[in-house]
Design a protein around this motif. Structure first.
Motif, short mmCIF file in Angstrom:
data_model
loop_
_atom_site.label_atom_id
_atom_site.label_comp_id
_atom_site.label_asym_id
_atom_site.label_seq_id
_atom_site.Cartn_x
_atom_site.Cartn_y
_atom_site.Cartn_z
N LEU A 110 0.82 -1.22 0.00
CA LEU A 110 0.00 0.00 0.00
C LEU A 110 0.85 1.26 0.00
CD1 LEU A 110 -2.82 -0.97 2.51
CD2 LEU A 110 -3.03 -0.69 0.04
N GLN A 111 2.08 1.15 0.47
CA GLN A 111 2.96 2.33 0.47
C GLN A 111 3.31 2.76 -0.95
OE1 GLN A 111 6.29 2.25 3.26
NE2 GLN A 111 5.39 0.46 4.26
N ARG A 112 3.28 1.79 -1.87
CA ARG A 112 3.74 2.09 -3.23
C ARG A 112 2.61 2.27 -4.23
NH1 ARG A 112 8.55 -1.78 -4.91
NH2 ARG A 112 8.35 -0.39 -6.70
N THR A 113 1.40 1.85 -3.86
CA THR A 113 0.32 2.01 -4.82
C THR A 113 0.03 3.48 -5.03
OG1 THR A 113 -1.96 1.47 -5.34
CG2 THR A 113 -1.45 1.79 -3.04
N THR A 114 -0.27 3.84 -6.26
CA THR A 114 -0.49 5.26 -6.59
C THR A 114 -1.91 5.51 -7.08
OG1 THR A 114 0.33 4.89 -8.83
CG2 THR A 114 1.93 5.62 -7.17
N THR A 115 -2.77 4.50 -7.02
CA THR A 115 -4.12 4.69 -7.56
C THR A 115 -5.23 4.26 -6.61
OG1 THR A 115 -4.01 2.51 -8.62
CG2 THR A 115 -3.36 4.42 -9.95
N LEU A 116 -4.96 3.38 -5.67
CA LEU A 116 -6.01 2.82 -4.83
C LEU A 116 -6.69 3.90 -4.00
CD1 LEU A 116 -7.05 -0.11 -4.35
CD2 LEU A 116 -5.75 -0.08 -2.21
N THR A 117 -8.03 3.98 -4.12
CA THR A 117 -8.80 4.97 -3.35
C THR A 117 -9.71 4.34 -2.31
OG1 THR A 117 -10.58 5.01 -4.99
CG2 THR A 117 -8.77 6.57 -5.30
N ALA A 118 -10.07 3.06 -2.47
CA ALA A 118 -10.97 2.42 -1.51
C ALA A 118 -10.45 1.02 -1.17
CB ALA A 118 -12.38 2.32 -2.09
N LEU A 119 -10.35 0.73 0.11
CA LEU A 119 -9.85 -0.56 0.57
C LEU A 119 -10.75 -1.09 1.68
CD1 LEU A 119 -7.67 -2.79 0.73
CD2 LEU A 119 -6.43 -1.33 2.34
N SER A 120 -11.24 -2.33 1.51
CA SER A 120 -12.06 -2.97 2.54
C SER A 120 -11.36 -4.22 3.03
CB SER A 120 -13.45 -3.33 2.00
OG SER A 120 -14.18 -4.05 2.97
N ASN A 136 1.39 1.99 9.34
CA ASN A 136 2.66 2.50 8.82
C ASN A 136 2.61 2.65 7.31
OD1 ASN A 136 3.84 2.65 11.36
ND2 ASN A 136 4.63 0.54 11.27
N ALA A 137 1.95 1.70 6.65
CA ALA A 137 1.85 1.78 5.19
C ALA A 137 0.99 2.96 4.76
CB ALA A 137 1.27 0.47 4.65
N LEU A 138 -0.13 3.13 5.44
CA LEU A 138 -1.07 4.18 5.04
C LEU A 138 -0.58 5.58 5.40
CD1 LEU A 138 -4.45 2.48 6.01
CD2 LEU A 138 -3.47 2.77 3.73
N MET A 139 0.37 5.66 6.28
CA MET A 139 0.90 6.97 6.66
C MET A 139 1.48 7.70 5.45
SD MET A 139 3.76 7.87 9.57
CE MET A 139 4.99 6.80 8.80
N LEU A 140 2.08 6.92 4.56
CA LEU A 140 2.72 7.50 3.38
C LEU A 140 1.85 7.43 2.14
CD1 LEU A 140 6.30 6.01 3.91
CD2 LEU A 140 5.45 8.26 4.60
N ASN A 141 0.74 6.69 2.22
CA ASN A 141 -0.15 6.58 1.06
C ASN A 141 -0.77 7.92 0.72
OD1 ASN A 141 -3.06 6.12 -0.06
ND2 ASN A 141 -1.94 4.26 -0.57
N LYS A 142 -0.83 8.23 -0.58
CA LYS A 142 -1.32 9.54 -1.03
C LYS A 142 -2.63 9.46 -1.81
CE LYS A 142 2.44 11.44 0.61
NZ LYS A 142 2.37 12.22 1.87
N LYS A 160 -4.37 3.07 18.41
CA LYS A 160 -3.32 4.06 18.66
C LYS A 160 -2.41 4.19 17.44
CE LYS A 160 0.40 5.31 21.84
NZ LYS A 160 1.16 4.94 23.06
N HIS A 161 -2.04 3.05 16.85
CA HIS A 161 -1.22 3.10 15.63
C HIS A 161 -1.96 3.84 14.52
CE1 HIS A 161 1.63 0.46 17.48
NE2 HIS A 161 0.83 -0.58 17.49
N LEU A 162 -3.23 3.51 14.37
CA LEU A 162 -4.04 4.13 13.32
C LEU A 162 -4.15 5.63 13.54
CD1 LEU A 162 -5.95 3.64 10.86
CD2 LEU A 162 -7.80 3.40 12.51
N ALA A 163 -4.37 6.04 14.76
CA ALA A 163 -4.58 7.46 15.07
C ALA A 163 -3.31 8.27 14.93
CB ALA A 163 -5.14 7.60 16.48
N THR A 164 -2.21 7.76 15.49
CA THR A 164 -0.98 8.56 15.52
C THR A 164 -0.25 8.59 14.18
OG1 THR A 164 0.21 6.61 16.34
CG2 THR A 164 -0.65 8.15 17.98
N THR A 165 -0.51 7.61 13.34
CA THR A 165 0.19 7.61 12.04
C THR A 165 -0.73 8.08 10.92
OG1 THR A 165 -0.35 5.27 11.80
CG2 THR A 165 1.81 5.81 12.68
N VAL A 166 -1.84 7.34 10.72
CA VAL A 166 -2.70 7.64 9.57
C VAL A 166 -3.45 8.95 9.75
CG1 VAL A 166 -4.61 6.82 8.16
CG2 VAL A 166 -2.96 5.19 9.07
#
Length: 857
Positions: A110-120, A136-142, A160-166
């Motif tokens: 997920l850190q490298r994908t450049t198109t994904l907009t929805a993930l379930s 950690n992956a989603l922190m850098l996802n754009k 906590k991981h989700l809140a502090t990073t993403v």
């Protein structure tokens, strides 16, 4: 003792590494070698075979792999797709189990994908450690905008991981669903801290997370500062009255939250009291849902100032509380001055006549309410009288629902009288009220002069002949009702006679539904005589009655002269062969009926002969339904002869009859020349080898049939061989449905050979046909060359990983298939790898594609 020298792959010369890579699959390179260190990445990206693999054209946008068991191997393949695919925007892998390693591979990608907009990743056993990797992956996802993590095992550490990073670092996420986890108050605190800084999240679902008062207090503080969140779902938690003051205080400062869902908590009257002062000043909430909150009259009193002064709330839901007349009095005072509420729901309270009187006084002053529901209360005749008075003068209320009260004859009379003056109601639905004679008379009298109601629904009211007479009197004078539903009542032939007489004079009614009443031949006679004079009725539903041959004769006479009826539904009556004979003369001369339903009427070959004679001369019928009769081969012959002459019939339903070989032969011969027929439904007719042979001859020459249904027959490989010969030459058929037959692998071979030549079939359904890996291989070979097939359904067959590999290889080169359904086969983890790998090279140009399979291992 000599020292051993340890060689590493990344220390070897580049040319030697290239030679090693020549012997490795690109999949292995991606999974095992890429991202080990900078030098290896440089070498791999410069390796030409890998470049071709990684940068092949990709256009798939939607990938649905939910409810499978893709496992670690499948996760590896998904990771590859996500790293290199440049078009995938939506990925659904809910209800899978990839394990810790599999989840980490996907999340790293997920850190490298450049198109994904929805993930379930709903219901995928994600725990706190896995949540850490994902965060950690989603922190850098754009790119990701929607993330669903509901029904997992995420606790306070994972949140906590989700809140502090993403939530604090990600700048694209707009919708986050963490419902049905176990984040508790501590997790709510972490989320609250993140929301203070987040500027992108719009929707947050925290339902069913065991959040109690302290957790809500943290969220309330965040709401004060957050400027983007517009929907917060806190339903099904442990929120009590004492906490509401925190939320109320937050809403005083918040300017964006439009929806706050608190239902199914432990909030009662004291909790509801906390909101009113706040809502007086809040400018964002438009819907206030307080149903099932055990609010009593005291709680309503505190809503008074809100309703009077709030300028945004449009929908107020107070259903299923304990509000009595005293509380309604307070509510009514507020409604007199409110200028925004459009919908008021009071269903399931304790409202009696006194409360209705207060509401009525408010409605006389209020000029904005349009919809009011006071069902399931204790309203009697007196209450109905108050409401009736309102309807005479109110000019905005368009919907008033009063189901399941105690309104009797006198009450209906009051309401009916109000309709004489009311100018806003356009649809009146009184179904299921069990009208008595006096009630029906009052309503009918009112509708005689009403000029606004166009749709009148009185089904399931036990209306008898006397009630029908009142309705008939209304129809003779009313000029606005266009649709009348009297189905499922107790109207007999006498009652129909009253309605029939009204049709002589009525010029507005276009739809009359008399389904499932008690109409027999005598009733139809009355109806038929007056249809010759009526100039407005276009749709007549007489299905599920007891109309026999005599009644059909009268209808036929009417059709001879009637110039308006376009749809006649006689399904499930007792017409029989004699009735079909009578219909013949009417249909031969009728110029308006376009849809005729004679299904389930006991019509046999003799009756069809008469109908066939009518079809030879009729020029208007487009759809004829003869399903579930007793038509055999001889009847099919008669229909075949008629179709040679008929130039208009487009759709013919013959399923569930007794047509066998001879009948199929004759139909087949005629269909070679018949021009207008475009849809042929022959499912469940026991079509076997000989019938298929003749049908094949039809399809070789027919130039009009575009849709062919052959479901649930006895079609096996031998039958398909005949049909396949036709498909290779047919130039019009676009949709073929052969599900639930016995085609198997041999039949698949015949069919796929035909598809190599066919240039028109776009949709092919072969669900549940015992097709295995060999059959899948045949389809794979065909997909390499076929340029038209867009949808292929191979679900509920016997395809395993081997078959999935064949199909995957073909998909890398196929450029037209947009939908492949492999649900409920025997595809496992290895098959998932092959299919995911295929997505790297698939070059189909399309807006969306669904790729579905289930694992049964």
């Amino acid at each position: 003792m000599s020292e051993k020298i340890s060689l590493k792959l990344d220390t070897l010369p580049v040319e030697l590494i290239y030679r090693i890579l020549d012997h490795l699959d690109p999949l292995v390179i991606l999974c095992s070698l890429q991202n080990t260190n900078t030098r290896m990445n440089t070498i791999i990206t410069s390796y030409q075979p890998f470049q071709a693999y990684a940068h092949s054209a990709q256009t798939l946008e939607t990938l649905n792999l939910s409810q499978n068991k893709i496992g670690i191997a499948g996760a590896i393949s998904l990771a590859i797709v996500l790293k290199h695919n440049t078009t995938l925007t939506k990925l659904d892998i809910k209800s899978n189990s990839c394990g810790d390693e599999g989840e980490q591979l996907v999340t790293d990608a997920l850190q490298r994908t450049t198109t994904l907009t929805a993930l379930s990743i709903e219901q995928s056993y994600i725990n706190d450690d896995q949540m850490n990797h994902l965060a950690n992956a989603l922190m850098l996802n754009k790119t990701l905008k929607t993330l669903c993590l509901a029904k997992n095992d995420i606790g306070k550490a994972g949140v906590k991981h989700l809140a502090t990073t993403v939530l604090q670092c990600n700048t694209t996420l707009q919708e986050l669903d963490i419902a049905s986890n176990r984040i508790g108050d501590a997790g709510a605190q972490h989320l609250a801290n993140a929301l203070k800084l987040n500027t992108t999240l719009r929707t947050l679902n925290l339902a069913s997370n065991k959040i109690c008062n302290s957790g809500v207090s943290y969220l309330a503080i965040a709401i004060k500062q957050n400027t983007t969140l517009n929907m917060l779902n806190l339903q099904h938690n442990n929120i009590q009255d004492g906490t509401i003051k925190y939320l109320a205080d937050a809403l005083l400062n918040n300017t964006t939250l439009a929806t706050l869902d608190l239902k199914n908590n432990m909030i009662e009257t004291m909790g509801a009291i906390q909101f009113p002062v706040v809502l007086m000043y809040n400018t964002t909430l438009i819907t206030l849902n307080l149903r099932w909150k055990n609010i009593d009259s005291t709680g309503v009193k505190h809503l008074l100032h809100v309703i009077q002064q709030n300028k945004r709330i449009e929908n107020l839901d107070l259903a299923w509380n304990n509000i009595s007349d005293a509380g309604i009095e307070e509510l009514a005072v507020a409604l007199q001055y409110n200028t925004t509420i459009l919908t008021l729901n009071l269903i399931g309270n304790k409202i009696a006549s006194a409360g209705v009187q207060h509401l009525a006084n408010a409605f006389l002053q209020n000029r904005i309410l349009t919809t009011i529901n006071i069902s399931c209360s204790d309203i009697d005749e007196t209450g109905a009288k108050y409401l009736a008075y309102v309807l005479q003068y109110n000019t905005t209320i368009s919907t008033l629902i009063l189901q399941y009260n105690r309104i009797g004859d006198e009450g209906v009379q009051h309401l009916a009288a109000a309709l004489l003056k009311n100018t806003t109601h356009s649809m009146l639905n009184f179904q299921g009220r069990k009208f008595k004679h006096g009630m029906m008379e009052s309503l009918a009298d009112a509708l005689q002069l009403n000029s606004t109601i166009t749709v009148l629904d009185l089904q399931r009211n036990k209306i008898d002949d006397k009630g029908s007479q009142h309705i008939a009197d209304m129809l003779q004078h009313n000029t606005t009702v266009t649709s009348l539903n009297l189905s499922h009542n107790d109207i007999s032939d006498r009652g129909v006679s009253y309605l029939a007489q009204a049709l002589q004079h009525n010029t507005s009614l276009s739809i009359l539904n008399l389904q499932h009443t008690k109409i027999g031949d005598a009733g139809v006679e009355y109806l038929a005589k007056n249809l010759t004079l009526n100039t407005s009725l276009t749709i007549l539903d007489l299905s599920d009655n007891t109309i026999g041959a005599a009644g059909t004769r009268h209808l036929a006479d009417a059709l001879h002269l009637n110039i308006m009826i376009t749809t006649l539904d006689l399904h499930n009556n007792q017409i029989g062969d004699d009735g079909a004979m009578h219909l013949t003369s009417g249909l031969q001369h009728n110029r308006t009926v376009a849809m005729l339903d004679l299904g389930e009427n006991g019509i046999s070959d003799a009756g069809v002969e008469h109908l066939a004679n009518a079809l030879q001369q009729n020029t208007t019928i487009l759809t004829l339904n003869l399903k579930s009769n007793k038509i055999g081969d001889l009847g099919a012959v008669h229909l075949a002869n008629a179709l040679q002459q008929n130039s208009t019939l487009v759709t013919l339903y013959l399923q569930e009859n007794k047509i066998e070989t001879i009948g199929a032969v004759y139909l087949a011969i005629v269909l070679q020349q018949n021009k207008p027929l475009t849809t042929l439904n022959l499912w469940y007719l026991k079509i076997a080898n000989r019938e298929a042979e003749y049908l094949a001859n039809v399809l070789k020459h027919n130039k009009t049939i575009i849709t062919l249904h052959l479901e649930r027959n006895n079609i096996d490989a031998k039958c398909v061989q005949h049909l396949a010969g036709a498909f290779s030459k047919n130039t019009t058929l676009t949709m073929l449905n052969c599900q639930e037959n016995r085609i198997d692998d041999e039949g698949a071979q015949h069919l796929t050979n035909a598809l190599l030549e066919n240039t028109t079939i776009v949709i092919l359904n072969l669900q549940n046909n015992s097709i295995g890996d060999t059959g899948a291989q045949y389809f794979a070979n065909t997909l390499l060359h076929n340029k038209t097939l867009a949808t292929l359904n191979l679900s509920f067959n016997r395809i395993s990983d081997e078959g999935a590999q064949y199909l995957a290889d073909a998909l890398q080169q196929n450029k037209t298939l947009v939908s492949l359904d492999l649900q409920s086969n025997k595809i496992g983890k290895t098959g998932a790898i092959f299919l995911a790998n295929a997505l790297q090279k698939n070059t189909v140009k399309r807006s969306k594609s669904i790729y579905s399979f289930n694992d049964h291992q």
